[in-house]
Motif scaffolding. Structure first.
Motif, PDB file in Angstrom:
ATOM      1  N   THR A 248       0.832  -1.210   0.000  1.00 30.95           N
ATOM      2  CA  THR A 248       0.000   0.000   0.000  1.00 30.95           C
ATOM      3  C   THR A 248       0.861   1.252   0.000  1.00 30.95           C
ATOM      4  OG1 THR A 248      -1.775  -1.159   1.170  1.00 30.95           O
ATOM      5  CG2 THR A 248      -1.800   1.251   1.248  1.00 30.95           C
ATOM      6  N   THR A 252       0.839   3.424  -3.422  1.00 30.13           N
ATOM      7  CA  THR A 252       0.215   4.740  -3.248  1.00 30.13           C
ATOM      8  C   THR A 252       1.175   5.840  -3.678  1.00 30.13           C
ATOM      9  OG1 THR A 252      -1.223   3.981  -1.456  1.00 30.13           O
ATOM     10  CG2 THR A 252      -0.748   6.341  -1.547  1.00 30.13           C
ATOM     11  N   ASN A 255       1.738   5.602  -7.604  1.00 30.74           N
ATOM     12  CA  ASN A 255       0.546   5.908  -8.411  1.00 30.74           C
ATOM     13  C   ASN A 255      -0.028   7.287  -8.126  1.00 30.74           C
ATOM     14  OD1 ASN A 255       0.631   3.391  -9.673  1.00 30.74           O
ATOM     15  ND2 ASN A 255      -0.636   2.423  -8.103  1.00 30.74           N
ATOM     16  N   ARG A 257      -1.972   8.105  -5.730  1.00 30.35           N
ATOM     17  CA  ARG A 257      -3.290   8.008  -5.089  1.00 30.35           C
ATOM     18  C   ARG A 257      -3.304   6.749  -4.242  1.00 30.35           C
ATOM     19  NH1 ARG A 257      -3.688   5.994 -10.155  1.00 30.35           N
ATOM     20  NH2 ARG A 257      -4.719   3.969 -10.397  1.00 30.35           N
ATOM     21  N   THR A 259      -3.636   3.303  -3.116  1.00 28.73           N
ATOM     22  CA  THR A 259      -3.730   2.077  -3.905  1.00 28.73           C
ATOM     23  C   THR A 259      -3.445   0.880  -3.023  1.00 28.73           C
ATOM     24  OG1 THR A 259      -2.896   3.285  -5.834  1.00 28.73           O
ATOM     25  CG2 THR A 259      -2.949   0.879  -5.979  1.00 28.73           C
ATOM     26  N   ARG A 269       0.805  -6.833 -11.019  1.00 31.58           N
ATOM     27  CA  ARG A 269       1.262  -5.453 -10.960  1.00 31.58           C
ATOM     28  C   ARG A 269       2.788  -5.317 -10.913  1.00 31.58           C
ATOM     29  NH1 ARG A 269      -2.163  -1.265  -8.858  1.00 31.58           N
ATOM     30  NH2 ARG A 269      -4.318  -1.927  -8.578  1.00 31.58           N
TER      31      ARG A 269
END
Length: 972
Positions: A248, A252, A255, A257, A259, A269
């Motif tokens: 996380t 996050t 990205n 944001r 995530t 991923r």
């Protein structure tokens, strides 16, 4: 504990006058005190009570509860003493620190976590009766609460308790219980002895309505790690829950944001995340731009996400805290498999087929079959790749040279290098200085400056700067040098933060054995002694003694050799320093002796390389996980050969790629190209084969396993020479003469004679390998060294280096915090026998991880799971001797002594010398307060420190005991 003591503990803590209906005890006292309103309504730290409510944390309430605990066991008079008052205050602070070490900006803990820390504090402080009563009573109260809850619980309810979480922008949203279950299911998947429902229940208990989103993950980890002492597999569960937090955090950030991704989702991923990570890290100037020129699509496809689930909690937390790339504001955006690929990309950066080599290196590192050393893991792929582990210097006898050396120490230490300094050339106290016509203050004042330099340069907070000073035994300052770590005397002549080691010539040991005299000199009057060893040293030294006897020397001192030896051992026992290391075997068996003299070892006593004014010796380290290559039937030789073939290439690649902060280091490393391949997980390998450490089988395994490592390391270096060319100073080396490490034993026998007793058996085809080396040469002047592996063994989840098990259950403290460590091999065997239960867990806690006093445990398991202080150190010496015959450098060999005495130390270190060891490392002994139990408490184990040196310290061996007597029990 006597029968009824638990009842006495409970009844004494009861305060009938205040609440005769509700009798409180220690655990309930903590509950009650935490429920009271704090004077600070905006307290940073908060506590989740058992009813789900959240209250401010107040440390003073823990002091009250601890005081009640002592009242319960020791009574009012004892508990009112100043000792108890001080103990309670210290323990309360320890509990506070351990709870919030990783929450500097505030956080939330559960009441059970507080009680866990109180229990640990009691155990570590040596208050065993209080701790045992506390453990037992906690369990009783837990059962009582469970029964009460069952009786009062409503028959049915269809409404679930609502838990909302607070996002970073202040909004609230419901806790996603489905995702919570999915993450926990992944965390327990494939692990025996762990229960998903238990983990989920514990996790929900740690959550409360309004909990900050960033605290949810930490609450899950903390809820799980408290069960590690019940089953070692909970360590894996905690690691996987921690991994969810890491995903996380990294996703996050990358990205932009919030995530989240489960491990299953992360498998898809990972390739794209590698690209984002490399791009972002290069933009932040954290990684070398060259990494962007790799085929990142190819490398991303090679990642193995399933290997994220190999970690123990200690291993992953260590990586997270100290190794992962992070931003200026401490955001980690490097994930485990990306970390291993980043390191591998750096090591392959100069390869022709670098994608293929990077994948090869990645597969080896991420499998835990081999692990590079900490500096390599820290810095590979970065803009300043200082990957080497060890540096050795020799300090000149001039003011300019001394301070230049100290500056070099600072620059080398800055980027995570450990240092070994040879100070023997610096003139002694009272010697004449021509430039000022004054008297020298000797070595010690300069060592004080060096000590403070090590403290000042702490490698960016990643680990403490560390230096070891070496001095030869004939130096006139040796007696002061020995006392550097004493806690009394002139503080200006003490170095409490720096290590020290005696660099002992064979002649001194012979004088000790023969109870002869020894002469101390100042080095400017005997300059050639520094560069001589063996018979040449003896001849020159005796000539100087004759010169001194004639009155032709201005500064010297005669003492009895055995008196100095006693002082060495006495200080070693009292202060832990200086370590005992042997000059002659380090030089006589040195493969590159044609170009220089080995004047010292390194920080951890496993490196033996020459130094001079133009060369600072450098060594690049990595360790084979020998346990991963061992089955119940022994070593998987093809697998080991494959691992070492790749590992040696990685180590050799470091030499060109490495960043050198001083030119003398680059000059030396490029000329001689030494590397140090070692091993870790030796104790695990013994467990797999059902072999006790204290046995002849273990000694034989030490021999055969090191022979295999030696064979394949030399073979690979010779193959690399065939491919890349020999190292520049190869001609004239022992290698070029067809003398391999095993052959150099004969050189030692010739020089030392009867005082050298080493096994010479072999099992592999050394004749063929010897011919291969003669034909193709060697790529590296040195190939092997066994380092302590203190941190990388944690990453791989195996035992440290060649060490015996410290304890079967204990709390390990390091820069990442405190971790419960339990022996998984022992747990699994006890499970198979139906002996693993709550009683066994409590017994192990009481006996501090020792199985020797637990009657239910079979004798064969007591032998197998004997801990470090229960294994006679002579077994460590014998195993070390078998390894040393194969190693062209050395090994970090710790020695353990439960109840040291002068006679024991005398015989132990003489045995080490006779068996051909080049060096020894720490002497670990027990504090006096730990002797109350047959097996001592972990809280009282102190490295190298004893409360006082007994009168027998340093005493000579009994007259009937010759260090060469094969029938003497003390010498076996």
């Amino acid at each position: 504990m006597q029968s009824g003591s638990n009842d006495n503990f409970a009844n004494t803590v009861i305060d009938d006058s205040q609440d005769p209906q509700n009798k409180s005890v220690l655990t309930d006292a903590i509950d009650e005190t935490m429920q009271r309103t704090s004077a600070q309504e905006d307290a940073v730290y908060k506590v989740v009570r058992r009813n789900g409510k959240v209250t401010p944390f107040d440390r003073s309430k823990i002091e009250v509860a601890l005081t009640k605990a002592f009242l319960g066991v020791e009574g009012g008079v004892a508990a009112a003493s100043s000792r108890i008052h001080d103990t309670v205050r210290v323990m309360a602070q320890q509990v506070n620190d351990n709870l919030f070490r990783r929450m500097p900006d505030g956080g939330v803990v559960h009441i059970e976590d507080i009680q866990d820390q109180v229990e640990l504090a009691l155990m570590r402080s040596g208050e065993r009766k209080v701790a045992r009563a506390y453990v037992i009573y906690r369990e009783d109260r837990a059962h009582a609460r469970a029964e009460k809850a069952e009786q009062t619980a409503p028959k049915k309810t269809s409404k679930k308790e609502s838990i909302n979480i607070t996002t970073s922008n202040g909004d609230t949203k419901p806790l996603d219980r489905n995702r919570l279950r999915k993450v926990i299911a992944e965390a327990v998947s494939g692990l025996h002895g762990v229960d998903q429902e238990t983990v989920e229940k514990e996790a929900l208990r740690n959550l409360f309505d309004g909990i900050p989103e960033e605290d949810v993950g930490s609450a899950l980890v903390m809820a799980t790690r408290v069960n590690i002492d019940k089953d070692s597999n909970y360590s894996m569960v905690a690691a996987r829950l921690l991994l969810d937090n890491l995903r996380t955090e990294a996703l996050t950030y990358l990205n932009g944001r919030h995530t989240e991704a489960t491990q299953a989702e992360m498998a898809k991923r990972y390739p794209a995340t590698l690209k984002k990570y490399i791009k972002q890290a290069v933009e932040l100037e954290l990684l070398d731009e060259e990494l962007t020129r790799y085929d990142l699509t190819k490398l991303g496809a090679a990642l193995k996400p399933e290997r994220d689930h190999q970690f123990t909690y200690l291993g992953l937390q260590t990586l997270y805290d100290r190794y992962f790339i992070h931003t200026d504001n401490d955001v980690r955006f490097e994930l485990p498999q990306i970390f291993f690929m980043r390191v591998s990309m750096g090591l392959a950066i100069n390869e022709v087929n670098r994608e293929e080599r990077a994948i090869e290196f990645y597969n080896l590192l991420s499998s835990f079959n081999f692990m590079s050393s900490t500096p390599t893991l820290f810095n590979s792929g970065t803009r300043r790749p200082q990957l080497s582990s060890c540096y050795l210097t020799t300090v000149p006898d001039s003011l300019d040279g001394i301070y230049s050396s100290i500056k070099d120490d600072a620059l080398l230490s800055k980027y995570a290098g450990g240092l070994g300094n040879d100070w023997t050339r610096v003139r002694g106290l009272g010697s004449h200085i021509k430039g000022t016509n004054g008297k020298s203050q000797g070595v010690v004042p300069f060592l004080k400056v060096t000590n403070d330099t090590a403290v000042a340069v702490n490698q960016g907070g990643k680990r403490k700067g560390a230096i070891c000073a070496y001095l030869e035994t004939w130096h006139v300052d040796i007696e002061e040098f020995i006392e550097l770590r004493k806690n009394t005397g002139d503080e200006r002549r003490r170095t409490h933060d720096m290590n020290s080691a005696n660099w002992i010539p064979d002649l001194f040991m012979q004088r000790v054995a023969e109870e002869g005299e020894w002469t101390l000199f100042s080095p400017e009057e005997v300059p050639d002694l520094h560069d001589l060893s063996g018979k040449a040293f003896k001849e020159a030294y005796e000539a100087y003694e004759e010169k001194a006897a004639r009155g032709d020397m201005s500064l010297f001192k005669k003492i009895k050799a055995v008196d100095l030896w006693r002082k060495m051992l006495g200080m070693l026992f009292e202060t832990g320093h200086p370590w005992i290391t042997f000059k002659d075997p380090c030089n006589i068996r040195y493969s590159n002796q044609h170009v220089g003299v080995v004047h010292s070892s390194n920080l951890c006593t496993e490196i033996m390389l020459h130094t001079n004014d133009d060369e600072i010796a450098v060594c690049n380290l990595g360790s084979v996980n020998i346990a991963a290559h061992t089955t119940e039937n022994g070593i998987d030789m093809p697998m080991l050969e494959k691992t070492i073939t790749t590992a040696m290439r990685m180590l050799d690649n470091v030499i060109e790629y490495n960043y050198y902060s001083v030119p003398q280091a680059r000059n030396s490393n490029m000329q001689h190209r030494p590397v140090g391949l070692g091993l870790m997980g030796f104790q695990d390998a013994l467990y797999k084969q059902d072999i006790p450490y204290a046995s002849q089988q273990a000694v034989e395994f030490a021999d055969r396993s090191m022979e295999a490592v030696s064979y394949y390391a030399i073979q690979t270096s010779s193959e690399l020479a065939k491919e890349r060319g020999t190292y520049p100073s190869y001609d004239g080396s022992l290698w070029s003469q067809g003398i391999l490490p095993i052959d150099s034993i004969e050189l030692m026998e010739e020089q030392r004679g009867e005082y050298y007793q080493v096994d010479k058996s072999t099992s592999l085809d050394w004749s063929t390998l010897r011919e291969h080396v003669k034909e193709h040469g060697m790529r590296n002047s040195n190939t092997m060294a066994i380092a302590p592996t203190a941190t990388i063994s944690n990453i791989c989840g195996v035992s440290q280096s060649i060490e015996p098990t410290y304890q079967n259950m204990f709390v390990k403290s390091n820069l990442s915090g405190e971790f419960t460590v339990i022996n998984p091999y022992m747990v699994n065997e006890l499970k198979d026998l139906g002996l693993w239960d709550e009683v066994m867990i409590n017994d192990l806690k009481y006996f501090d991880g020792s199985v020797q006093q637990i009657d239910r445990i079979p004798e064969n398991l007591k032998a197998k799971y004997a801990t470090a202080f229960e294994v006679d150190s002579r077994w460590l010496i014998e195993a070390g001797s078998r390894r040393q015959k194969w190693i062209d450098q050395g090994q970090s060999l710790n020695l353990y002594m439960q109840e040291p005495s002068g006679a024991k130390l005398d015989n132990l270190y003489k045995l080490a010398w006779v068996r051909g060891l080049k060096t020894t490392y720490y002497l670990r002994s027990m504090g006096a307060t730990a002797m109350e139990k047959t097996q001592e408490s972990s809280s009282n184990v102190r490295e190298n420190v004893a409360p006082e040196a007994p009168e027998s310290v340093g005493s000579a061996a009994p007259a009937a005991c010759s260090i060469l007597d094969p029938d003497c029990d003390a010498c076996q």
